[in-house]
Design a protein around this motif. Sequence first.
Motif, PDB file in Angstrom:
ATOM      1  N   ALA A 105       0.828  -1.209   0.000  1.00  0.00           N
ATOM      2  CA  ALA A 105       0.000   0.000   0.000  1.00  0.00           C
ATOM      3  C   ALA A 105       0.861   1.258   0.000  1.00  0.00           C
ATOM      4  CB  ALA A 105      -0.930  -0.015   1.208  1.00  0.00           C
ATOM      5  N   ILE A 106       1.899   1.260   0.834  1.00  0.00           N
ATOM      6  CA  ILE A 106       2.793   2.422   0.868  1.00  0.00           C
ATOM      7  C   ILE A 106       3.490   2.592  -0.474  1.00  0.00           C
ATOM      8  CG2 ILE A 106       4.881   3.361   1.924  1.00  0.00           C
ATOM      9  CD1 ILE A 106       4.036   1.957   4.524  1.00  0.00           C
ATOM     10  N   GLY A 107       3.931   1.485  -1.047  1.00  0.00           N
ATOM     11  CA  GLY A 107       4.578   1.549  -2.351  1.00  0.00           C
ATOM     12  C   GLY A 107       3.655   2.079  -3.427  1.00  0.00           C
ATOM     13  N   MET A 108       2.393   1.639  -3.421  1.00  0.00           N
ATOM     14  CA  MET A 108       1.441   2.121  -4.418  1.00  0.00           C
ATOM     15  C   MET A 108       1.231   3.616  -4.307  1.00  0.00           C
ATOM     16  SD  MET A 108      -1.504  -0.802  -4.859  1.00  0.00           S
ATOM     17  CE  MET A 108      -1.965  -0.906  -3.126  1.00  0.00           C
ATOM     18  N   VAL A 109       1.064   4.111  -3.077  1.00  0.00           N
ATOM     19  CA  VAL A 109       0.858   5.542  -2.878  1.00  0.00           C
ATOM     20  C   VAL A 109       2.073   6.329  -3.372  1.00  0.00           C
ATOM     21  CG1 VAL A 109       0.568   7.357  -1.153  1.00  0.00           C
ATOM     22  CG2 VAL A 109      -0.755   5.238  -0.968  1.00  0.00           C
ATOM     23  N   ALA A 110       3.261   5.843  -3.024  1.00  0.00           N
ATOM     24  CA  ALA A 110       4.477   6.537  -3.445  1.00  0.00           C
ATOM     25  C   ALA A 110       4.618   6.566  -4.966  1.00  0.00           C
ATOM     26  CB  ALA A 110       5.697   5.859  -2.815  1.00  0.00           C
ATOM     27  N   LEU A 111       4.337   5.449  -5.629  1.00  0.00           N
ATOM     28  CA  LEU A 111       4.473   5.394  -7.083  1.00  0.00           C
ATOM     29  C   LEU A 111       3.429   6.265  -7.769  1.00  0.00           C
ATOM     30  CD1 LEU A 111       5.276   1.619  -7.703  1.00  0.00           C
ATOM     31  CD2 LEU A 111       6.850   3.547  -7.505  1.00  0.00           C
ATOM     32  N   ILE A 112       2.220   6.277  -7.249  1.00  0.00           N
ATOM     33  CA  ILE A 112       1.173   7.120  -7.836  1.00  0.00           C
ATOM     34  C   ILE A 112       1.541   8.592  -7.700  1.00  0.00           C
ATOM     35  CG2 ILE A 112      -1.213   7.889  -7.541  1.00  0.00           C
ATOM     36  CD1 ILE A 112      -1.947   4.984  -6.942  1.00  0.00           C
ATOM     37  N   CYS A 113       2.054   8.971  -6.526  1.00  0.00           N
ATOM     38  CA  CYS A 113       2.479  10.354  -6.344  1.00  0.00           C
ATOM     39  C   CYS A 113       3.618  10.709  -7.295  1.00  0.00           C
ATOM     40  CB  CYS A 113       2.903  10.577  -4.897  1.00  0.00           C
ATOM     41  SG  CYS A 113       1.550  10.512  -3.701  1.00  0.00           S
ATOM     42  N   THR A 114       4.538   9.778  -7.470  1.00  0.00           N
ATOM     43  CA  THR A 114       5.676  10.018  -8.364  1.00  0.00           C
ATOM     44  C   THR A 114       5.220  10.221  -9.799  1.00  0.00           C
ATOM     45  OG1 THR A 114       7.125   8.683  -6.959  1.00  0.00           O
ATOM     46  CG2 THR A 114       7.834   9.047  -9.231  1.00  0.00           C
ATOM     47  N   LYS A 115       4.209   9.481 -10.215  1.00  0.00           N
ATOM     48  CA  LYS A 115       3.758   9.508 -11.605  1.00  0.00           C
ATOM     49  C   LYS A 115       2.458  10.294 -11.797  1.00  0.00           C
ATOM     50  CE  LYS A 115       6.856   7.062 -13.809  1.00  0.00           C
ATOM     51  NZ  LYS A 115       7.558   7.573 -15.004  1.00  0.00           N
ATOM     52  N   TRP A 116       2.112  11.122 -10.826  1.00  0.00           N
ATOM     53  CA  TRP A 116       0.809  11.773 -10.882  1.00  0.00           C
ATOM     54  C   TRP A 116       0.617  12.609 -12.150  1.00  0.00           C
ATOM     55  CZ3 TRP A 116      -3.722  11.066  -8.915  1.00  0.00           C
ATOM     56  CH2 TRP A 116      -4.694  12.050  -9.043  1.00  0.00           C
ATOM     57  N   ASN A 117       1.605  13.392 -12.523  1.00  0.00           N
ATOM     58  CA  ASN A 117       1.476  14.232 -13.712  1.00  0.00           C
ATOM     59  C   ASN A 117       1.294  13.389 -14.965  1.00  0.00           C
ATOM     60  OD1 ASN A 117       1.593  17.004 -14.837  1.00  0.00           O
ATOM     61  ND2 ASN A 117       3.403  16.209 -15.895  1.00  0.00           N
ATOM     62  N   GLN A 118       2.023  12.300 -15.048  1.00  0.00           N
ATOM     63  CA  GLN A 118       1.892  11.420 -16.210  1.00  0.00           C
ATOM     64  C   GLN A 118       0.522  10.745 -16.226  1.00  0.00           C
ATOM     65  OE1 GLN A 118       5.306   8.935 -16.628  1.00  0.00           O
ATOM     66  NE2 GLN A 118       4.613   7.962 -18.509  1.00  0.00           N
ATOM     67  N   ILE A 119       0.026  10.360 -15.051  1.00  0.00           N
ATOM     68  CA  ILE A 119      -1.309   9.769 -14.975  1.00  0.00           C
ATOM     69  C   ILE A 119      -2.353  10.781 -15.430  1.00  0.00           C
ATOM     70  CG2 ILE A 119      -3.052   8.852 -13.397  1.00  0.00           C
ATOM     71  CD1 ILE A 119      -0.693   7.835 -11.665  1.00  0.00           C
ATOM     72  N   TYR A 120      -2.227  12.011 -14.945  1.00  0.00           N
ATOM     73  CA  TYR A 120      -3.213  13.051 -15.240  1.00  0.00           C
ATOM     74  C   TYR A 120      -3.329  13.281 -16.749  1.00  0.00           C
ATOM     75  CZ  TYR A 120      -5.616  17.549 -15.138  1.00  0.00           C
ATOM     76  OH  TYR A 120      -6.524  18.567 -15.347  1.00  0.00           O
TER      77      TYR A 120
END
Length: 603
Positions: free
Chosen positions: A23-38
């Motif tokens: 769960a911690i890893g998922m949150v960290a990776l999503i935050c890292t890639k947030w702009n790309q996801i958006y």
Amino acid sequence: MPTHRSIDTAARFWIRWTLLFWAIGMVALICTKWNQIYWLGLSDTDDNIRFAQVSAWLNGQGWYDLRQYKLDPPLGASIHWSRFVDLPIAGIILATRPFLGAFTAARVAVAAAPLIPLGLALFATVVSVRRLVGASAFAMAAGLFFCMGTTLLMFMPTRIDHHGWQLALLATVVAGSADPRPRRGGLVTGAAMALSLTIGLEMLPYLALATGAVALRWAWDRDQAARMAAHGIALGLGSTLGFVLFASHDNRLPVCDALSPVWLSASLLGGGLFVALAAIQGDRRAVRLAAAIVAAGLLAGGFALAWPQCLGAPERLSPELRTLWFAHINEVRPLYRHGWRTWLPVGMPPVVGLIGYAVALWRARGTPALLAWATVALLALTATLLMLWQTRSGPPAQLLAVPGLAALAWIVLPWLAGHRWMLVRVFGTVAGFLLVSGVVAGLVVRWIPEKDATVRSAPGNTPRRLTVKNRVAIANRRCPTLPALRPLARVPAATVLTFIDLAPRLIAMTHHRAIAGPYHRNQAAILDVIHAFRGPPDQARAVMVKHGATLLLTCPGMSESTIYNAEAKGGFYWQLARGRVPAWLVPVPLPKNSPFKLWRRVG
């Protein structure tokens, strides 16, 4: 320091802790890639084709029809993948689209789908280390897993292609190989291999090696018969199920690059031979080893006689295509062909992991754990050596290094943490982890500035700090973005002659079609595009006419364009880059800040 009692207490709840790490890893990776996801930034060509494949399926294309009809129309391009990896992506889109809308549902899907195999890979790695190193080493395994940067890239949000799944299943094979219960371990390894083959053949060398290790373990220890029989049954039945459920129409032909009748027959024969070998009652190792060698000869000989066309590389590229296209792909070059900024962080964890495996094998000599350690160490050694052949072996090499790294860390770090000098306890423990995990390599790359050659304008003018390398990076970053592609989407749908590496993004995000993408089954179309940009303008026009292409699209400075500029001086793209446009091309207006150049063919 935590006490032994607190460590043992945590170890009893290792599953909960592993889920927390995930769960911690998922949150960290999503935050890292947030702009790309958006911005729905699918930077890899395979991710874009996967997205286009899912979109086509959701829009009515058949389950077993995996041709990409927006490439090389009207017949479409044959894609050698299966639908398995499409399932979670499509499922998330269908579940969220009624509430979020199509675009946001797609963003949620590309963010969440890669995190599913991430969880499987993490769980399998933790299980392997618990079985090999010790039950209390689960946290060390999780920490080291998240330090494997090259591996972690395959699980990042927006990395929706199959590479993450293949790594996760490889980790599952390792967990099964480390299982002290032979029957359960055999079922896990066989089933994981079958699913991996169903998805693709990228991990075939490791799967073949792990299968051979099962046979050698049986030859050494008669008690491993249950592992061998279970492995053979799971591999044969699982491959059959995977073929029936997921093999596309094209993959039901005797092709060499996917789970087709070729590899299905090999899996069935190999599985059957394993079951037969397991039934041998002989107690002599020499007899069992001889039987295993005979079985391997039967399998190899039968394969060679039945499918001689598949004895070479599964891609079966022509020499011309291998020279003009395949040899330019960065990930298929040997690791040592790259600069130290690449080979140091990629190669350090696997090399240190081999040291850990050597120590673990020495400590396990004469114990039942030796065979399990030897199996995993052999896989890790193979992956490390394969990096000398192709850099894309880096992710599996780092993943397979984790048990060896954990074994080394489990010896070194407690010694440092228990040292009588406080400086060693504090700084030595931190330094030890940074070295064992390979994190220090990434820090060195960041600390040492890169030497950039300044690109100067005319003598006496102020030098520009924009290097050729930076120009390429800017073009690679700008051209695939949605804002850059939006004006192209306003142009009526057409077939476009464009770069091979740009085509997947173009067809995934717009209504346009393209001639070729970087997929080896479509060799003729790939060569047509290469010849068009390398050859004279008349040849480019002939290629456009042949494929019904009415638009020409380029992204000046993109990586592929540098190849045409450097290796085909005087060719069509070389002339376009210098403003020499033939009369049969008319420019199509684009916004002034567009990174693209677009023309329409008028003759």
